[in-house]
Enzyme design. Structure first.
Site, short mmCIF file in Angstrom:
data_model
loop_
_atom_site.label_atom_id
_atom_site.label_comp_id
_atom_site.label_asym_id
_atom_site.label_seq_id
_atom_site.Cartn_x
_atom_site.Cartn_y
_atom_site.Cartn_z
N CYS A 39 0.83 -1.22 0.00
CA CYS A 39 0.00 0.00 0.00
C CYS A 39 0.85 1.26 0.00
O CYS A 39 1.67 1.47 0.91
CB CYS A 39 -0.91 -0.01 1.22
SG CYS A 39 -1.87 1.51 1.42
N TYR A 169 -5.17 6.14 -9.31
CA TYR A 169 -6.37 5.35 -9.01
C TYR A 169 -7.57 5.85 -9.83
O TYR A 169 -8.40 5.06 -10.27
CB TYR A 169 -6.69 5.41 -7.52
CG TYR A 169 -5.76 4.59 -6.67
CD1 TYR A 169 -6.08 3.28 -6.32
CD2 TYR A 169 -4.56 5.11 -6.21
CE1 TYR A 169 -5.23 2.52 -5.54
CE2 TYR A 169 -3.70 4.36 -5.43
CZ TYR A 169 -4.03 3.06 -5.10
OH TYR A 169 -3.18 2.31 -4.33
#
Length: 328
Positions: A39, A169
């Site tokens: 992450c 994203y």
């Protein structure tokens, strides 16, 4: 816009502070930082903890790279349980805080060890508080990552950094062509801005590493391995942008940055978990990572990575990532 990816930015905003104003005072050994190597948002916290030398006062749990709709899980640990918290899934700490917690279970998160309750998952505030509220426990020689005189500029640059962090994203999870194309244009506008800025200065703000660099690095480190292809951010690869590629290598070769990166876990997470984007779940073998250790030449721009401070020592044995020569 139809098809636009919108990130839920409602986090648990309780803070751990020197004065304990929210009921959680800074205390060595009381809290556990939970991250996942995969992450980018958690990567920030791991970097700051390393740079400031907080390993002995703030322990760190590492979730595996693959999770399901319920939660990140501790499948890298013996028995599939975090050895300190005794839980299999990070979800358990969120539910101890709120049995009906309605949002995503995200990393980084800081858990209160005595109660097993998550204190916060506010990734942006976590690093700022480690830098400004945990100062009594910083190692000798720790850098000042958020100097008071530079905070306004750091905040301004951080807005553009988020345009990259979140922009990839927005490209990858756009569900209409129009939304994707808008996200793509916005992302590359930001990346071009950083490419231009970094041609003449070694770091983003001032002449030392700051919070701004910590925020940008994780996205750049993942760019060619994941975002370029998986998220369709494919105008150029990072290695085709001279200033950004040299800047990222400079940071990667700086203690506290590259030693938090595990390319294998990064790729496994994105390509296995995001089945909407990659239905086959096949994880690519490339790209070649040997170039990360090549000379970057950024020293000619001046600057001192740690200012008047010193580099951190090596990471604890249990927190070491695979050597770059074995990564891929």
């Amino acid at each position: 816009m139809a098809g636009e990816f919108k990130r839920d930015q409602n986090y648990i905003t309780t803070r751990i502070t020197a004065d304990g104003r929210d009921g959680y005072p800074v205390e060595p050994g009381r809290y556990r930082l939970v991250i996942a190597r995969a992450c980018p948002w958690a990567n920030r916290a791991a970097i700051v903890r390393r740079l400031l030398g907080l390993e002995d006062v703030l322990s760190m749990g590492i979730a595996g790279p693959v999770h399901d709709e319920r939660s990140w899980s501790f499948d890298l640990d013996p028995g599939g349980k975090d050895p300190v918290l005794g839980i299999e899934r990070l979800q358990e700490a969120f539910f101890k805080r709120d049995p009906e917690y309605p949002r995503g279970i995200t990393v980084p998160a800081i858990v209160d060890i005595p109660t097993g309750r998550v204190v916060t998952n506010d990734f942006a505030q976590i690093t700022l508080d480690l830098e400004t509220e945990w100062t009594a426990h910083h190692r000798e020689g720790a850098p000042d990552l958020c100097p008071e005189r530079l905070r306004d500029e750091i905040d301004e640059v951080a807005v553009k950094v988020f345009g990259v962090n979140n922009g990839v994203y927005k490209c990858g999870f756009a569900s209409t062509q129009e939304a994707y194309e808008q996200a793509y244009r916005e992302l590359w506008e930001r990346l071009d801005w950083f490419e231009d800025r970094l041609k003449s200065q070694r770091y983003l703000v001032g002449d030392t590493i700051t919070e701004a660099d910590v925020r940008l690095f994780p996205s750049l480190a993942r760019f060619d391995a994941v975002y370029h292809g998986h998220f369709k951010c494919n105008r150029q690869k990072l290695i085709e942008m001279p200033a950004l590629w040299a800047y990222t290598r400079d940071l990667f070769q700086t203690p506290g940055f590259g030693d938090t990166i595990d390319f294998g876990q990064i790729k496994e997470h994105y390509y296995v978990v995001h089945r909407v984007v990659n239905p086959s779940g096949i994880v690519p073998l490339g790209p070649d990572v040997s170039g990360w250790l090549t000379p970057h030449g950024r020293e000619q721009l001046g600057g001192r990575p740690f200012g008047d401070g010193t580099p951190p020592g090596p990471p604890p044995p249990a927190e070491r990532v695979p050597d770059i020569t074995s990564r891929g």
